[in-house]
Design a protein around this motif. Structure first.
Motif, PDB file in Angstrom:
ATOM      1  N   TYR A 183      43.563 -15.769 -35.395  1.00 59.62           N
ATOM      2  CA  TYR A 183      44.266 -15.348 -34.189  1.00 59.62           C
ATOM      3  C   TYR A 183      43.767 -16.149 -32.996  1.00 59.62           C
ATOM      4  O   TYR A 183      42.566 -16.290 -32.765  1.00 59.62           O
ATOM      5  CB  TYR A 183      44.045 -13.864 -33.934  1.00 59.62           C
ATOM      6  CG  TYR A 183      44.562 -13.411 -32.594  1.00 59.62           C
ATOM      7  CD1 TYR A 183      45.929 -13.261 -32.377  1.00 59.62           C
ATOM      8  CD2 TYR A 183      43.680 -13.143 -31.551  1.00 59.62           C
ATOM      9  CE1 TYR A 183      46.408 -12.850 -31.149  1.00 59.62           C
ATOM     10  CE2 TYR A 183      44.149 -12.725 -30.312  1.00 59.62           C
ATOM     11  CZ  TYR A 183      45.507 -12.589 -30.117  1.00 59.62           C
ATOM     12  OH  TYR A 183      45.978 -12.188 -28.893  1.00 59.62           O
ATOM     13  N   ARG A 217      49.118 -17.473 -36.610  1.00 63.94           N
ATOM     14  CA  ARG A 217      49.101 -16.239 -37.404  1.00 63.94           C
ATOM     15  C   ARG A 217      50.385 -16.038 -38.188  1.00 63.94           C
ATOM     16  O   ARG A 217      50.558 -15.003 -38.844  1.00 63.94           O
ATOM     17  CB  ARG A 217      48.865 -15.033 -36.504  1.00 63.94           C
ATOM     18  CG  ARG A 217      47.494 -15.017 -35.854  1.00 63.94           C
ATOM     19  CD  ARG A 217      47.156 -13.636 -35.349  1.00 63.94           C
ATOM     20  NE  ARG A 217      46.846 -12.716 -36.441  1.00 63.94           N
ATOM     21  CZ  ARG A 217      46.685 -11.404 -36.276  1.00 63.94           C
ATOM     22  NH1 ARG A 217      46.840 -10.869 -35.083  1.00 63.94           N
ATOM     23  NH2 ARG A 217      46.389 -10.631 -37.290  1.00 63.94           N
ATOM     24  N   ARG A 264      47.559 -17.240 -43.633  1.00 63.85           N
ATOM     25  CA  ARG A 264      47.640 -17.460 -42.189  1.00 63.85           C
ATOM     26  C   ARG A 264      46.292 -17.929 -41.672  1.00 63.85           C
ATOM     27  O   ARG A 264      45.273 -17.852 -42.358  1.00 63.85           O
ATOM     28  CB  ARG A 264      48.054 -16.174 -41.474  1.00 63.85           C
ATOM     29  CG  ARG A 264      47.047 -15.052 -41.631  1.00 63.85           C
ATOM     30  CD  ARG A 264      47.314 -13.904 -40.661  1.00 63.85           C
ATOM     31  NE  ARG A 264      46.407 -12.790 -40.853  1.00 63.85           N
ATOM     32  CZ  ARG A 264      45.157 -12.744 -40.373  1.00 63.85           C
ATOM     33  NH1 ARG A 264      44.663 -13.773 -39.682  1.00 63.85           N
ATOM     34  NH2 ARG A 264      44.390 -11.692 -40.584  1.00 63.85           N
ATOM     35  N   GLU A 267      40.206  -8.392 -35.864  1.00 62.42           N
ATOM     36  CA  GLU A 267      41.113  -9.048 -36.806  1.00 62.42           C
ATOM     37  C   GLU A 267      40.544  -8.971 -38.222  1.00 62.42           C
ATOM     38  O   GLU A 267      39.434  -9.432 -38.470  1.00 62.42           O
ATOM     39  CB  GLU A 267      41.316 -10.513 -36.423  1.00 62.42           C
ATOM     40  CG  GLU A 267      42.242 -11.238 -37.382  1.00 62.42           C
ATOM     41  CD  GLU A 267      42.389 -12.715 -37.043  1.00 62.42           C
ATOM     42  OE1 GLU A 267      43.462 -13.270 -37.306  1.00 62.42           O
ATOM     43  OE2 GLU A 267      41.420 -13.303 -36.533  1.00 62.42           O
TER      44      GLU A 267
END
Length: 322
Positions: free
Chosen positions: A241, A249, A238, A185
Motif C-alpha cells: 500500500y 494494490r 498485489r 495492512e
C-alpha cells in the motif's frame, strides 16, 4: 513473445456475468472468491462471497448455464453469519473457498472473518451438504484451520485429493504492516497443508508461493489443477500500500507450475488474457480471485474485477491446452 506460442496460461475474455443480486438498500454487491460446483452439464452453481454497503459478508449463489454463455438461471443466498456465535471463526462474515468430496459427503471449505479492530482474524471452516450443494450446514465439530500459527490467519483454501491424501493450498497470514494508516495492512503468501481425512490438517512451515520481492505483500486465492506435465496454480498478487500510488494494490493474476505439489516455479509472465482488459471495462484495473473449472475440451476461469470484486464477475476460456 507471440500471442499464442509463448503464454502457457492464455485465456480469451468472454465477458461479465450479470448476477441480479443487491443488498438490502438496493446497491450493487461486491462479489469475491467465485467457487464452482457442477450440478449438471448445463447447470453450474457458482458460490460467491458478497458484501453490500453495510460491509457484512455472506455467501450467495448463481446457477449458470455454461452452454449458453453463462446465462444466470437462478440466484440467491446460501448462508450468512446470523447462525454464528460471537467467538466463532465466521462471526463477522463467511464466504466460499472450494467444494470437495470426503468420505463423510460433499464438503465446502469456507472462509470466516472475525473483526478485531483495527485488524481482523480469519480461518477456514467446513460446511456439509446433503443435497448435492443446494443447501449447506455448518460443521461445528470440525475445528477451523488457521494455518501454521494461530496468531495469524488462513483464507481462500483450494483442496484436492491426490494420491490418497488431501492437499490444501491457502492464503497464509505473514504479519501486519502496522505503519499503514488508518488500518494495518495484512500480508499473506500461499501456504500448503495435508490431511488424511480432509478435516484435520498439518501445515508446512514454509510457504508454497513466497513473495517475489520486498514490494509484494499479498498473494491469495490459489487454484491448483492437474496438467499434462505436473500441476498448475493460479492466484492473485498485489504490492504494498502506498497512498501516492494506489495502483500498486490492484491485484493481478499470477501463475506457477510444479511437478511434485511441493516445489512451485512462479511464471507470472506466462499468464495472459487475450485481448487484455481495457480501461473502462469492469476488470480494466484489477483481475482477482481466480478459479478454474475444467471439462473435456473446455477450461473456464472465473474471476472478479475492479475494486476487489465491486466491478463484478467475469469469465474467460483457455486458448492453450496443457
Amino acid at each position: 513473445m507471440t500471442d499464442h506460442g509463448d503464454y502457457t496460461s492464455l485465456w480469451t475474455l468472454k465477458g461479465r456475468i450479470d448476477i441480479p443480486l443487491r443488498d438490502a438498500r438496493g446497491h450493487a454487491l461486491k462479489f469475491q472468491f467465485p467457487t464452482v460446483h457442477r450440478l449438471a452439464p448445463d447447470r453450474w452453481r457458482l458460490y460467491l462471497a458478497a458484501r453490500g454497503e453495510e460491509n457484512v459478508g455472506r455467501m450467495v449463489f448463481a446457477d449458470l448455464d455454461p452452454t449458453r454463455a453463462m446465462r444466470v438461471l437462478d440466484c440467491g443466498e446460501v448462508i450468512d453469519s446470523s447462525g454464528a456465535g460471537q467467538g466463532d471463526y465466521d462471526a463477522d462474515g463467511i464466504g466460499p473457498s472450494c467444494v470437495f468430496q470426503t468420505d463423510a459427503g460433499l464438503t465446502m471449505a469456507a472462509t470466516g472473518l472475525r473483526l478485531r479492530m483495527p485488524a481482523y482474524d480469519a480461518g477456514i471452516g467446513f460446511l456439509r451438504s446433503d443435497d448435492d450443494g443446494r443447501s449447506w450446514r455448518r460443521c461445528p465439530e470440525i475445528a477451523p484451520f488457521y494455518g501454521p500459527s494461530p496468531h495469524l490467519f488462513a483464507v481462500g483454501a483450494d483442496i484436492q485429493r491426490i494420491g490418497g491424501r488431501y492437499h490444501m493450498w491457502f492464503a497464509q497470514g505473514a504479519g501486519w504492516r502496522e505503519d499503514v494508516k488508518p488500518y494495518p495492512e495484512p500480508t499473506y503468501q500461499i501456504g500448503h497443508a495435508t490431511s488424511d481425512d480432509g478435516t484435520a490438517w498439518v501445515a508446512d512451515p514454509a510457504p508454497a508461493i513466497a513473495f517475489a520481492s520486498p514490494e509484494e505483500t499479498g498473494i491469495t486465492r490459489p487454484c491448483v489443477r492437474l496438467a499434462a506435465e505436473g500441476y498448475e496454480m493460479w492466484y492473485c498478487t498485489r504490492r504494498k500500500y502506498d497512498p501516492k500510488r494506489p495502483e500498486l494494490r490492484r491485484y493481478r493474476i499470477g501463475y506457477a507450475t510444479s511437478s511434485d505439489l511441493v516445489h512451485w516455479r512462479r511464471q507470472d509472465a506466462a499468464h495472459r488474457f487475450a485481448p487484455p482488459p481495457a480501461p473502462g471495462d469492469f476488470d480494466g484495473q484489477m483481475q482477482c480471485y481466480p478459479t478454474v473449472a475444467a471439462t473435456p475440451g473446455r477450461t473456464v476461469m472465473f474471476y472478479c474485477g475492479d475494486g476487489y470484486g465491486r466491478g463484478g464477475v467475469g469469465y474467460a476460456e483457455r486458448v492453450t491446452a496443457r
